[in-house]
Write a protein that holds these residues in place. Structure first.
Motif, mmCIF file in Angstrom:
data_model
loop_
_atom_site.group_PDB
_atom_site.id
_atom_site.type_symbol
_atom_site.label_atom_id
_atom_site.label_comp_id
_atom_site.label_asym_id
_atom_site.label_seq_id
_atom_site.Cartn_x
_atom_site.Cartn_y
_atom_site.Cartn_z
ATOM 1 N N SER A 225 0.914 -1.344 -0.079
ATOM 2 C CA SER A 225 -0.003 0.181 -0.168
ATOM 3 C C SER A 225 0.823 1.141 -0.081
ATOM 4 O O SER A 225 1.998 1.171 0.583
ATOM 5 C CB SER A 225 -0.955 0.100 1.227
ATOM 6 O OG SER A 225 -0.131 0.100 2.549
ATOM 7 N N LYS A 228 -1.191 5.322 1.659
ATOM 8 C CA LYS A 228 -2.527 4.784 2.412
ATOM 9 C C LYS A 228 -3.519 4.503 1.447
ATOM 10 O O LYS A 228 -4.352 3.728 1.900
ATOM 11 C CB LYS A 228 -3.048 6.106 3.292
ATOM 12 C CG LYS A 228 -1.848 6.059 4.377
ATOM 13 C CD LYS A 228 -2.416 7.118 5.468
ATOM 14 C CE LYS A 228 -1.265 7.536 6.479
ATOM 15 N NZ LYS A 228 -1.883 8.570 7.402
ATOM 16 N N LEU A 231 -3.130 0.947 -3.804
ATOM 17 C CA LEU A 231 -2.805 -0.690 -3.889
ATOM 18 C C LEU A 231 -1.929 -0.837 -4.947
ATOM 19 O O LEU A 231 -2.354 -0.515 -6.159
ATOM 20 C CB LEU A 231 -3.911 -1.512 -3.638
ATOM 21 C CG LEU A 231 -3.587 -2.816 -3.791
ATOM 22 C CD1 LEU A 231 -3.013 -3.426 -2.778
ATOM 23 C CD2 LEU A 231 -4.861 -3.880 -3.975
ATOM 24 N N ILE A 249 -5.924 2.079 3.465
ATOM 25 C CA ILE A 249 -5.874 0.914 3.677
ATOM 26 C C ILE A 249 -5.237 0.440 5.147
ATOM 27 O O ILE A 249 -4.278 1.118 5.409
ATOM 28 C CB ILE A 249 -5.075 0.247 2.461
ATOM 29 C CG1 ILE A 249 -5.366 0.321 1.105
ATOM 30 C CG2 ILE A 249 -4.736 -1.425 2.815
ATOM 31 C CD1 ILE A 249 -4.388 0.088 -0.001
ATOM 32 N N ILE A 261 -7.527 -6.930 1.555
ATOM 33 C CA ILE A 261 -7.265 -5.648 1.721
ATOM 34 C C ILE A 261 -8.383 -5.266 2.592
ATOM 35 O O ILE A 261 -9.503 -5.279 2.507
ATOM 36 C CB ILE A 261 -7.562 -4.789 0.260
ATOM 37 C CG1 ILE A 261 -6.804 -5.252 -0.798
ATOM 38 C CG2 ILE A 261 -7.159 -3.280 0.576
ATOM 39 C CD1 ILE A 261 -7.299 -6.294 -1.689
#
Length: 723
Positions: A225, A228, A231, A249, A261
């Motif tokens: 990640s 934040k 992805l 995340i 996730i």
């Protein structure tokens, strides 16, 4: 006004530590289990770390078990947690730098980082286990522990650019490579190489302005990640963005062979074989708002408010208080209360929806009072239970009645923002201090008449705490420093400051003991006043002297309490010590190294005079210790000796409760031979089953003779010992 009582016992094992009374000399923890942080699973158990504690849930027995320092762990404040089925080991990392390896029949503590003399953040940020090795992420790089040797075998520390020391925050082992999120980005090294050599680490050529948080692998592919919300997949030394999320995340982890996730209230999955951006919602949680972790099969989730949640969102929470963020603890009327309301000095006009937690008969309950918030204190007066609020006045729980400026002598604060009751006490009257008020001290008499006393008399508009002596002298702690002593019967006032013998005007705590003496804990030591009721100016202060030296001289004392025998419990910077009233004896010296204390930082204490249990609030939660004392009795009353008989294998203390105050207790054999003489503290004493030569006594029947100093009060009992 409607009152709601909510039981927070959802699933609880019937373990001995939850019994109504614990043995003399025993400890028990009172942590909250609602703030779930980390999850790992074995084939038979789910392990869940909360803010200050750890527990397991047995999948077959459907029961929980608290795992603490009492049961053999080395520390508190779990920061990393990992179970490995191949080695059948649970690895636990702590914020203190400790690492525990929990095997089936043994716990091995790795203390090397904890014991380093350098002052730095020693937190174990992450753990991974592979091929008989435990890899730990820390501020001194990657620590490698051999499970076979049960010790540290490597430290990949100087792995930054030009062999610079580097911090490591998260680890992942995939395809025999070790990935590390460091202070300088992401680095990877092959486990087949010598990773002590920084040349064998490859820093990924990534944007140094980006922030990397979590690593995981699925289908032999590695994911991270970024900042934040992003992805991404690691492909060589580049990143390939998979998806941008609308919320941060919280965790990446393998989820049923796919990538899991975790968001604040939703669990997603990503199949590496699918198209970029094809995220699948596995579960949306209706109540959870602060998810922190999940099990690899998705059947368990950790929520920061609700605790451990099963697949149906049913909380699994061992018994404990609502939260570890306790601002006040107090024993009142047979219960210990934990309050979460604001401190008067920091009150900003906000209102919480929290109630209070209470402990009785070995169990915690949680209570909310509808419409009455910011609860900070409680007191029992004339068999009626009162609660204090920062902002709303008083609540008479017995009569279900709110007391405010409309129906009592209470008045709003100077800013007219509310009635700020900072403390409650009772004796012949119900006393209250009102913060930021022209009339800071109030009392309610037996005729339900209110009396208030002006700030010009009390010397402050901002009282923060209150203690009442048996003779109805109020000890009022003032925010600006010092103490006001006020006796209503004689209408006398005395002000205490550094010029009157206080080590400092910054008062941390005041305790009035069973001998009507006052102990004052300050930022620069502790002092004793031999009279708490008679407050003439010629009553001197006295330092606590032990072993011919002043104890805590110019050192902060955070809290002070006393027990039924008049012994004083003093919380210094690094330990909790118990002294005789005259300082000649020191009975105990507890700290986080030699006892189950979760921390040396003690914030408050309260004493249960019924059984001698001392509740100790630390910055890592609440714990209690059952002392060999209880409230003093004028005569022998319902004397009990426990356990009796003593069965084979018992190694604890024998308690003798209900004796006359501070009795002399003699233990003899049936022929009258004196085996041991002990002293009662208040109404209780204890015997360690040893004679004057410190040898354990043989099996047999022993007689207990108890009397007061002049022999006018006596008792004779028996103890059966079976070794």
């Amino acid at each position: 006004m409607k009152k709601w009582i909510i039981s927070i016992v959802l699933i609880m094992a019937c373990i001995s530590l939850q019994a109504q009374n614990i043995g003399i000399g025993s400890w028990r923890t009172h942590f909250s289990y609602h703030n779930a942080r980390l999850i790992t699973t074995s084939p038979t158990k789910v392990y869940c770390a909360v803010e200050n504690g750890l527990f397991s849930f047995d999948l077959s027995e459907k029961s929980t078990n608290k795992i603490t320092k009492i049961s053999g762990l080395s520390g508190a404040g779990v920061s990393a947690l990992q179970y490995n089925q191949e080695s059948n080991v649970l690895a636990i990392g702590y914020e203190s730098g400790l690492i525990d390896l929990v095997f089936e029949n043994d716990i091995v503590s790795i203390r090397d980082i904890y014991s380093l003399r350098e002052e730095f953040d020693k937190t174990i940020f992450d753990l991974d286990i592979y091929d008989g090795m435990v890899y730990a992420a820390s501020n001194i790089g990657v620590i490698v522990i051999s499970l076979e040797e049960q010790g540290i075998v490597d430290n990949f520390r100087s792995i930054g650019a030009n062999a610079a020391d580097i911090s490591v925050f998260e680890l992942l082992i995939s395809n025999q490579s070790l990935y590390a999120i460091t202070g300088d980005g992401i680095q990877v090294g092959s486990l087949s190489d010598n990773l002590l050599d920084f040349n064998n680490w490859t820093p990924l050529d990534l944007d140094p302005t980006m922030e990397y948080q979590h690593l995981s692998a699925a289908e032999n592919q590695v994911f991270v990640s970024v900042d934040k919300l992003n992805l991404a997949q690691i492909a060589g030394d580049t990143l390939q963005s998979i998806a941008f999320l609308d919320e941060p995340i919280k965790k990446l982890k393998t989820l049923n062979d796919k990538l899991g996730i975790l968001l604040g209230s939703e669990l997603l999955s990503f199949d590496p074989a699918s198209n970029v951006g094809d995220l699948v919602s596995v579960k949306v949680l209706g109540n959870a708002q602060d998810l922190n972790d999940f099990a690899k099969d998705g059947s368990w989730l950790a929520d920061g408010s609700l605790g451990l949640l099963d697949v149906n969102e049913t909380p699994v929470v061992p018994n404990g208080p609502l939260s570890d963020n306790i601002t006040n603890i107090k024993w009142v009327g047979g219960k210990v209360y934990a309050f979460f309301g604001p401190e008067p000095e920091t009150f900003a006009g906000d209102y919480d929806s929290l109630g209070y937690s209470s402990f009785t008969n070995g169990s915690w309950d949680y209570t909310q009072i509808d419409g009455f918030y910011n609860i900070v204190d409680a007191e029992l007066y004339r068999e009626k239970l009162y609660f204090a609020s920062m902002g709303q006045g008083l609540y008479n729980a017995t009569d279900d009645m709110l007391l405010d400026e409309t129906n009592s002598g209470l008045s709003r604060d100077i800013g007219n923002s509310g009635i700020l009751i900072s403390a409650l006490e009772s004796n012949g009257f119900l006393w209250a201090t009102s913060y930021n008020n022209e009339k800071p001290l109030l009392l309610l008499d037996s005729e339900d008449t209110w009396f208030s006393y002006d700030h010009s008399l009390i010397g402050t508009t901002t009282p923060t705490d209150l203690d009442i002596s048996p003779g109805e002298t109020a000890w009022v702690t003032k925010e600006q420093g010092g103490i006001t002593l006020f006796n209503t019967e004689e209408t006398t006032v005395r002000f205490l400051s550094e010029t009157d013998g206080l080590p400092s005007n910054l008062i941390h705590d005041v305790e009035l003991d069973v001998n009507d003496e006052a102990w004052v804990a300050t930022s620069a030591g502790i002092v004793n006043f031999s009279e708490a009721t008679f407050i003439s100016n010629d009553i001197p202060s006295g330092e606590l002297v032990y072993d011919e030296a002043t104890v805590y001289n110019e050192l902060p004392v955070a809290a002070v309490s006393s027990d039924g025998g008049g012994r004083v419990w003093v919380a210094g910077e690094n330990d909790l010590a118990v002294y005789s009233n005259n300082g000649l004896d020191r009975y105990f010296l507890f700290n986080e190294t030699n006892s189950p204390l979760p921390s040396n930082v003690i914030l408050d204490m309260t004493y249960n005079p019924d059984n001698g249990e001392v509740f100790i609030l630390t910055d890592r939660g609440l714990i209690s210790y059952r002392s060999n004392s209880s409230a003093p009795n004028p005569s022998h009353q319902n004397v009990s000796i426990f356990p009796n008989p003593v069965r084979p294998g018992y190694s604890g203390q024998i308690g003798i409760k209900g004796v006359v105050a501070n009795a002399d207790i003699k233990i003899t054999d049936v022929n009258g031979k004196l085996i041991r003489q002990i002293e009662a503290y208040g109404g209780s004493g204890s015997w360690n089953l040893r004679d004057y030569n410190n040898a354990r006594v043989r099996s047999g029947v022993y007689l207990v003779f108890s009397s007061n100093s002049d022999g006018s009060e006596t008792y004779v009992g028996k103890i059966a010992v079976v070794n």
